[in-house]
Design a protein around this motif. Sequence first.
Motif, PDB file in Angstrom:
ATOM      1  N   PRO A 141      44.762 -24.930 -11.259  1.00 43.14           N
ATOM      2  CA  PRO A 141      44.963 -23.529 -10.873  1.00 43.14           C
ATOM      3  C   PRO A 141      46.348 -23.362 -10.259  1.00 43.14           C
ATOM      4  CG  PRO A 141      43.457 -24.626  -9.348  1.00 43.14           C
ATOM      5  CD  PRO A 141      43.681 -25.573 -10.482  1.00 43.14           C
ATOM      6  N   ARG A 157      43.895 -19.390 -13.398  1.00 44.94           N
ATOM      7  CA  ARG A 157      42.941 -20.497 -13.422  1.00 44.94           C
ATOM      8  C   ARG A 157      42.495 -20.742 -14.854  1.00 44.94           C
ATOM      9  NH1 ARG A 157      41.517 -17.814  -8.558  1.00 44.94           N
ATOM     10  NH2 ARG A 157      41.487 -19.229  -6.761  1.00 44.94           N
ATOM     11  N   SER A 183      41.682 -18.649 -20.028  1.00 48.64           N
ATOM     12  CA  SER A 183      42.742 -19.430 -19.421  1.00 48.64           C
ATOM     13  C   SER A 183      44.079 -18.710 -19.466  1.00 48.64           C
ATOM     14  CB  SER A 183      42.867 -20.792 -20.110  1.00 48.64           C
ATOM     15  OG  SER A 183      43.324 -20.627 -21.431  1.00 48.64           O
ATOM     16  N   VAL A 211      44.917 -21.831  -5.288  1.00 46.40           N
ATOM     17  CA  VAL A 211      45.717 -22.303  -6.411  1.00 46.40           C
ATOM     18  C   VAL A 211      46.948 -23.000  -5.853  1.00 46.40           C
ATOM     19  CG1 VAL A 211      44.923 -20.374  -7.833  1.00 46.40           C
ATOM     20  CG2 VAL A 211      47.158 -20.234  -6.685  1.00 46.40           C
TER      21      VAL A 211
END
Length: 530
Positions: free
Chosen positions: A55, A460, A468, A522
């Motif tokens: 991420p 992510r 994605s 992330v």
Amino acid sequence: MSAEFDFSQWPPALSKTQLDALTLYSTTYALSHGLLYLPLIKPQPPIPSAAIHAPLSLFPSPFPRKLFDLARRIQRTYDTLYARIAMDEDFLDEIMGAETGVGKVDDFIGQLWKGWKQLRDDGLVQPLQLGLFRSDYLLHAPPNESISLKQVEFNTISVSFGALSQRTAELHRYLLNSTQYYNASSSLKADNFPPNETIAGLAGGLAAGHRAYNVEGARILFVVQHDERNVFDQRWLEYELLEKHTIRVIRQTFEELAHSAIVDPKTSVLHVKCSTDLHPSGLIEISTVYYRSGYMPNEYPTTSHYTTRFLLERSRAIKCPSIALQLAGGKKIQEVLTQPGILERFLSDEKKYGKDIFQEHKISELRASFMGMWGLDTGNDLLNPDTEAIKSGKEGYGVLKARELASSLVLKPQREGGGNNVYKEDIPAFLDSLPPKERQAWIAMELIVPPEGAGNYLVRAGSTGSESQNALKTEVVSELGIFGWALFGGSGTAVEEKEAGWLIRTKGKDSNEGGVATGFSVLDSVLLVD
């Protein structure tokens, strides 16, 4: 920080076409350069056949240059502070032990301390200890106050994401070089992208431990989790050790070590058994035990797991961390360090440490990074537990103060890894359910107030290709971590230490917790602003 920079204007505006292009560049760069996770599969196959990008954020996050420099500067003081705490057995016994400290009421801490106490009584054979550390910070910007740097916590075991954070910084620099971020902001220029060499820094610490052991052919043992997904963050350290230091690594879980680890009763040398197809003697000598596991109670589901940990601790191998250093990273230690005279005990005692490098202004810098903290077991004298209130079940000063200030607090247990804290409106009900005898295992900490309005695009990897590719714009909070290492012990109090790079983890503002591995955050990098 200059008043010109406005966090609420971050990130810069992009068209959909630009956003899609940056997302594609980011994800393909990550997949091409080892910024990776294993997919969410249990059990993980013995030989991985797929990976997903970690991420990540599309933009680096703004961070005041002077506060970034401050965090890096005080890391070396923190490294030495925690090394000295780990060498002070009396202090750890008092604060974390199973007789007078947190170990009385926290079974996990108690088990570790009891094992360590028995090993000390038997005689530890390796005085050297190695720590790979990470000190985590948030920007603190309450209304009508200057922005400042405040410490979230200091980590002494299994500090992670150093390698992948370096790769993330490289990703953002690649986006700058390849697209100039479509000239979206004048702040996005090369001078504001600080270098990050965390892989070399952390591997250098492990190599220092290996060299101190000084046995040709020995290897470093990585103690890893079963079904670990964050393997690439660890593998980059392994590759650096081999390529730059000619040091080999072996990876084992606690379950594997229960059958493979052997400590020679005469020499205390730690060997790991392996197939003679892999090593001629079938035994590999270990120089350094590096824990990327062992920090949570669920990693010790049986007495065999504790037995294995204590077996490794008994050996001549250098531990990273030792049990003492793991205990030093407890939240209760963090709270006690805020009390009068404690920093001076470790940083200004010339009789014990000689003429010290830590002048008073350095102690002041550390103290200025603290938020207000206290133990739930404390009375009006914050140095002493309110034992009568605990025995009677009445609420002492620590609990009453936590109830009164709940909306601006977080409660923390002695745990690592994210997802363990209690925040704000959940605090009163939690205090109602917390048995009085367990209060000693918890601390209350004033919440850090991050700058308002900062945002970013978070990406992510999903279970499908289309998922994605989605970049989610959201208001965020970014946490800075500074890495360092320390090698210490031996015949005196000297500490060899170095700062070793940095990371940024960014999460949605509505998320209280912050772990990347636990799915809250992330990976990000720093954009220096003045």
